[in-house]
Enzyme design. Structure first.
Site, PDB file in Angstrom:
ATOM      1  N   GLY A 284       0.805  -1.218   0.000  1.00 13.07           N
ATOM      2  CA  GLY A 284       0.000   0.000   0.000  1.00 13.07           C
ATOM      3  C   GLY A 284       0.837   1.266   0.000  1.00 13.07           C
ATOM      4  O   GLY A 284       0.496   2.240  -0.671  1.00 13.07           O
TER       5      GLY A 284
ATOM      6  N   GLN B  99      -8.222  -0.393   3.285  1.00 18.83           N
ATOM      7  CA  GLN B  99      -9.138  -0.933   4.304  1.00 18.83           C
ATOM      8  C   GLN B  99     -10.556  -1.104   3.750  1.00 18.83           C
ATOM      9  O   GLN B  99     -11.462  -1.502   4.490  1.00 18.83           O
ATOM     10  CB  GLN B  99      -9.176  -0.020   5.540  1.00 18.83           C
ATOM     11  CG  GLN B  99      -7.845   0.118   6.258  1.00 18.83           C
ATOM     12  CD  GLN B  99      -7.402  -1.153   6.993  1.00 18.83           C
ATOM     13  OE1 GLN B  99      -8.170  -2.104   7.168  1.00 18.83           O
ATOM     14  NE2 GLN B  99      -6.154  -1.180   7.411  1.00 18.83           N
TER      15      GLN B  99
ATOM     16  N   HIS C  48      -1.386  -7.633   2.472  1.00 15.17           N
ATOM     17  CA  HIS C  48      -1.321  -8.207   3.830  1.00 15.17           C
ATOM     18  C   HIS C  48      -2.482  -7.813   4.727  1.00 15.17           C
ATOM     19  O   HIS C  48      -2.623  -8.334   5.826  1.00 15.17           O
ATOM     20  CB  HIS C  48       0.039  -7.917   4.490  1.00 15.17           C
ATOM     21  CG  HIS C  48       0.233  -6.529   4.995  1.00 15.17           C
ATOM     22  ND1 HIS C  48       0.165  -6.216   6.329  1.00 15.17           N
ATOM     23  CD2 HIS C  48       0.515  -5.381   4.366  1.00 15.17           C
ATOM     24  CE1 HIS C  48       0.417  -4.925   6.486  1.00 15.17           C
ATOM     25  NE2 HIS C  48       0.632  -4.391   5.294  1.00 15.17           N
TER      26      HIS C  48
ATOM     27  N   CYS D 102       3.737   5.173  17.775  1.00 17.65           N
ATOM     28  CA  CYS D 102       4.378   5.106  19.083  1.00 17.65           C
ATOM     29  C   CYS D 102       5.842   5.457  18.906  1.00 17.65           C
ATOM     30  O   CYS D 102       6.576   4.759  18.221  1.00 17.65           O
ATOM     31  CB  CYS D 102       4.236   3.695  19.637  1.00 17.65           C
ATOM     32  SG  CYS D 102       4.833   3.532  21.317  1.00 17.65           S
TER      33      CYS D 102
HETATM   34  C1  LIG Z   1      -1.830  -0.602   5.921  1.00 16.22           C
HETATM   35  C2  LIG Z   1      -2.263   0.601   5.160  1.00 16.22           C
HETATM   36  C3  LIG Z   1      -1.426   1.184   4.185  1.00 16.22           C
HETATM   37  C4  LIG Z   1      -0.017   0.709   3.945  1.00 16.22           C
HETATM   38  O1  LIG Z   1       0.028  -0.520   3.279  1.00 16.22           O
HETATM   39  P1  LIG Z   1       1.385  -1.394   3.374  1.00 16.22           P
HETATM   40  O2  LIG Z   1       1.108  -2.531   2.434  1.00 16.22           O
HETATM   41  O3  LIG Z   1       1.507  -1.830   4.803  1.00 16.22           O
HETATM   42  O4  LIG Z   1       2.498  -0.535   2.913  1.00 16.22           O
HETATM   43  C5  LIG Z   1      -1.896   2.266   3.484  1.00 16.22           C
HETATM   44  N1  LIG Z   1      -3.120   2.764   3.710  1.00 16.22           N
HETATM   45  C6  LIG Z   1      -3.957   2.220   4.618  1.00 16.22           C
HETATM   46  C7  LIG Z   1      -5.312   2.821   4.803  1.00 16.22           C
HETATM   47  C8  LIG Z   1      -3.557   1.131   5.375  1.00 16.22           C
HETATM   48  O5  LIG Z   1      -4.386   0.628   6.303  1.00 16.22           O
END
Ligand SMILES: *Cc1c(COP(=O)(O)O)cnc(C)c1O
Length: 386
Positions: free
Chosen positions: A72, A180, A202, A326
């Protein structure tokens, strides 16, 4: 000690068995490089093409509109900096919101360092973009909009089809981070005028480091990486064939199971929320009242802080998250909750519970039963440090 409970599916999910099995041959006999012209290469190419086709079908896209990425974060970077760097230079602004994922926020900031004017569309106190306020920011000088479909901290669903329709007459490139949202709510790019859409493997049972971006035909885009001509030059580098195959399988399963699984998770989330509020009546649920995806619940209990509560939950075998970064032991209150107008004190007590494949009836019952004692413990801990 009862089995631990994983309530952090918005952070990551376990790789599904079906996905693992689909990928396995590509770590074995089917190891070819898709760019090779011999039989190993042709076999890998065929698998990659098929994965691309299947993901396109899941989104309502054309096969050539799917580009694989390392997840993402990379897709968000490409979706923002790609069109920004390829823009008509008379367009100088980017519209986004204060509740985006860090991958979008930081990419927009990078574009700002390259000269972009940032326009921030405000959100309501329940965490939904105000459509009229958004519309007032539109104009012929806007290059790009980037607005997430489902918020990863509080689960609110943004009115993406409506926002994209409003932006369209201005010729603005529209990106949505649907990490999401994909597999959680209906998504079809054939009837939603978004130009770019991000998904991450993932978060839906595929491996970490897998992802894809939908890039509508004709969208101007400069690639971030330089090298070979893989993925039409949009994403050079030897393709991660196994990850692409795994992502395709996970995407198909998520779409097939979506209605049933989201009904299940929605009912569990609602039951969890009601049970927690019944036991701890001063708890505040963020995004309550707004349309929310089924898998996310975010709440704050006055007199606690996220760190103490997460520690108490963890000691009791329950894994949740604060939803905010964090840094060296200090939990920085979430930028998302700040944008909703949540007080700093309440925001610093936020805990996100995110449901998924591992969530059962019994786990929800147990978390609800444990909660009051954990709150009491977190209140003592918070009292002791402040
Ligand atoms: C987890 C997430 C990402 C990042 O995706 P990765 O594959 O972990 O780099 C981007 N946007 C949202 C809304 C996410 O929840």
């Amino acid at each position: 000690m009862p089995a631990p409970i994983y309530l952090d599916h918005a952070a990551t999910t376990p790789v599904r068995r079906e996905v693992f099995e689909a990928m396995e041959p590509f770590y074995g006999p089917r190891f070819g490089n898709p760019s090779s012209t011999h039989r190993w290469g042709r076999e890998a190419r065929a698998a990659l093409d098929e994965a691309r086709e299947r993901i396109a079908q899941c989104l309502g896209a054309h096969t050539d509109e799917i580009c694989f990425t390392s997840g993402g974060t990379e897709a968000d970077n490409l979706a923002i900096l790609g069109p920004w760097r390829a823009r008509d230079t008379r367009r100088t602004a980017i519209i986004s919101t204060p509740i985006e994922h860090k991958a979008v926020l930081a990419s927009v900031h990078q574009a700002a360092r390259e000269g972009a004017e940032e326009r921030i569309a405000p959100v309501t106190s329940t965490g939904v973009v105000d459509v009229d306020a958004f519309s007032a920011l539109l104009g012929d000088d806007v290059a790009l909009c980037s607005i997430m479909w489902v918020n990863n901290e509080i689960g609110t669903i943004q009115p993406i089809p409506e926002l994209a329709r409003r932006a369209k007459p201005y010729g603005i490139v529209f990106h949505t981070d649907a990490v999401q949202a994909f597999g959680k709510i209906p998504i079809d790019v054939s009837d939603t005028p978004v130009d770019l859409l991000t998904i991450s493997g993932h978060k839906l049972g595929a491996p970490k480091g897998s992802g894809a971006i939908f890039i509508r035909r004709g969208t101007p885009l400069e690639s971030l990486l330089h090298g070979g001509s893989q993925d039409r030059g949009r994403r050079p580098g030897t393709e991660n064939v196994a990850a692409a195959v795994g992502l395709a399988r996970a995407a198909e399963l998520a779409i097939e199971e979506r209605e049933r699984e989201m009904a299940r998770l929605g009912a569990l989330r609602d039951r969890l929320e009601a049970a927690l509020l019944a036991r701890v009546p001063d708890a505040v649920v963020h995004g309550r009242g707004a349309p929310r995806a089924a898998h996310i619940l975010n709440l704050s209990v006055p007199g606690t802080d996220s760190e103490s509560l997460l520690m108490a939950l963890d000691l009791a075998g329950v894994a949740c998250s604060s939803g905010s970064a964090c840094q060296s032991g200090n939990v920085t209150p979430s930028h998302v909750l700040a944008a909703l107008g949540v007080s700093r004190e309440l925001a610093s007590a936020a805990v996100r519970m995110s449901l998924g494949a591992l969530t059962t009836d019994e786990s929800v019952t147990r978390v609800a039963e444990l909660f009051p004692a954990l709150i009491a413990k977190a209140r003592r801990l918070a009292g002791a440090v402040s």
